[in-house]
Design an enzyme around this catalytic site. Structure first.
Site, PDB file in Angstrom:
ATOM      1  N   HIS A   1       9.455  -7.148 -12.386  1.00 32.90           N
ATOM      2  CA  HIS A   1      10.272  -7.551 -13.538  1.00 32.90           C
ATOM      3  C   HIS A   1      10.932  -8.903 -13.247  1.00 32.90           C
ATOM      4  O   HIS A   1      11.357  -9.166 -12.120  1.00 32.90           O
ATOM      5  CB  HIS A   1      11.327  -6.482 -13.832  1.00 32.90           C
ATOM      6  CG  HIS A   1      11.978  -6.682 -15.160  1.00 32.90           C
ATOM      7  ND1 HIS A   1      12.950  -7.626 -15.366  1.00 32.90           N
ATOM      8  CD2 HIS A   1      11.754  -6.097 -16.360  1.00 32.90           C
ATOM      9  CE1 HIS A   1      13.317  -7.605 -16.646  1.00 32.90           C
ATOM     10  NE2 HIS A   1      12.594  -6.683 -17.271  1.00 32.90           N
TER      11      HIS A   1
ATOM     12  N   GLU B   1       5.676 -10.417 -20.298  1.00 30.71           N
ATOM     13  CA  GLU B   1       7.092 -10.583 -20.605  1.00 30.71           C
ATOM     14  C   GLU B   1       7.502 -12.034 -20.372  1.00 30.71           C
ATOM     15  O   GLU B   1       7.878 -12.403 -19.235  1.00 30.71           O
ATOM     16  CB  GLU B   1       7.928  -9.679 -19.691  1.00 30.71           C
ATOM     17  CG  GLU B   1       7.684  -8.211 -19.901  1.00 30.71           C
ATOM     18  CD  GLU B   1       8.980  -7.418 -19.777  1.00 30.71           C
ATOM     19  OE1 GLU B   1       9.341  -6.756 -20.755  1.00 30.71           O
ATOM     20  OE2 GLU B   1       9.643  -7.499 -18.740  1.00 30.71           O
TER      21      GLU B   1
ATOM     22  N   GLY C   1      15.968 -10.300 -22.410  1.00 32.46           N
ATOM     23  CA  GLY C   1      17.347 -10.065 -21.995  1.00 32.46           C
ATOM     24  C   GLY C   1      18.372 -10.844 -22.792  1.00 32.46           C
ATOM     25  O   GLY C   1      18.061 -11.500 -23.798  1.00 32.46           O
TER      26      GLY C   1
HETATM   27  C1  PEP Z   1      12.816  -5.996 -20.363  1.00 36.09           C
HETATM   28  O1  PEP Z   1      13.837  -5.906 -19.682  1.00 36.09           O
HETATM   29  O2  PEP Z   1      11.741  -5.670 -19.869  1.00 36.09           O
HETATM   30  C2  PEP Z   1      12.914  -6.489 -21.742  1.00 36.09           C
HETATM   31  C3  PEP Z   1      11.840  -6.613 -22.449  1.00 36.09           C
HETATM   32  O3  PEP Z   1      14.163  -6.782 -22.174  1.00 36.09           O
HETATM   33  P1  PEP Z   1      14.672  -6.995 -23.689  1.00 36.09           P
HETATM   34  O4  PEP Z   1      13.898  -6.073 -24.580  1.00 36.09           O
HETATM   35  O5  PEP Z   1      16.118  -6.672 -23.611  1.00 36.09           O
HETATM   36  O6  PEP Z   1      14.432  -8.450 -24.009  1.00 36.09           O
END
Ligand code: PEP
Length: 245
Positions: A91, A159, A165
């Site tokens: 992550h 991501e 975030g």
């Molecule tokens: C994550 O932490 O993997 C994520 C996708 O965060 P968010 O949905 O809060 O942007």
């Protein structure tokens, strides 16, 4: 059954502070039943809940070490023995604290040895250098794991760091998601010379909530969603689940 082939992984990050709240959120998600391919939660505290809710519970990481003096890290074996069935790895919030692709590679090996499914997060910090950053992450974190990729025990999550975030600039656009998820799938297949029939599963994560989840899940190449902030707030999470039911 619109989303029966799609995966939903909820990443609570360091949110959800009580067992009562945790159970309410997990139970709401369980209403998805067979409406989705699989629903899982990446919980920050695997021990109290994982046995009760296995196979729904996974962890947010496992250590690159198999044991020893590494305060604050959970081993893959501890995670497995606690009843978890999968783990996130790589992550961006963990990479930002210093986890390297070489560490991630070792953690993946440890997780697979314990028969945990892995969801490997990859994504660029800067959109303009997306392919270069992603290629490096794939080459190094999946190094030597050709055989395991062919067994479908490793799924990916795209991501983009700039979309994740509380510091997110914006969610990625449909075309950015489609383009990059396809790039990831094709690059892995050719780079690791995978069997023709191997299907790479790739989720999207970044600022997904009840207002945009359906749109993103309907993108054919996207195999599911990794959902962060919206999965740890009962009211928003309930809207997400009700949207998908
Ligand atoms: C994550 O932490 O993997 C994520 C996708 O965060 P968010 O949905 O809060 O942007």
């Amino acid at each position: 059954m619109k989303y029966k082939d799609k995966y939903i992984i909820a990443n609570w990050k360091s949110n959800v502070q009580t067992i009562t709240e945790a159970e309410e959120i997990i139970n709401k998600g369980l209403e998805l039943g067979d409406k989705v391919a699989h629903y899982t939660v990446s919980a920050p505290f695997i021990y109290p809940l994982s046995a009760k809710y296995s196979p729904v519970i996974g962890s947010q990481s496992v250590s690159q070490y198999e044991g020893g003096s590494h305060t604050g890290l959970y081993t893959a074996q501890q995670t497995k023995n606690a009843g978890a069935t999968f783990t996130l790895l790589g992550h961006s919030e963990e990479r930002a604290r210093g986890m390297s692709d070489a560490d991630i590679n070792l953690s993946i090996e440890n997780a697979l040895k314990q028969d945990l499914y892995v969801c490997l997060c990859i994504g660029e910090r800067v959109r303009e250098t997306s392919e270069i950053e992603i290629k490096k992450q794939i080459d190094e974190s999946l190094n030597g794991l050709e055989e395991e990729l062919n067994t479908n025990k490793i799924m990916l999550a795209y991501e983009p760091v700039w979309a994740i975030g509380s510091g997110a600039l914006r969610p990625a656009t449909d075309s950015e998601i489609i383009e990059t998820v396809n790039f990831i799938k094709n690059y892995i297949k050719t780079q690791f010379n995978l069997n023709e029939e191997t299907k790479i599963i790739c989720l999207y994560g970044g600022s997904v909530d009840s207002t945009n989840i359906e749109n993103i899940l309907n993108l054919e190449t996207v195999d599911g969603i990794l959902i962060g902030r919206a999965s740890s707030d009962l009211s928003e999470w309930s809207k997400v689940v009700d949207t998908l039911k």
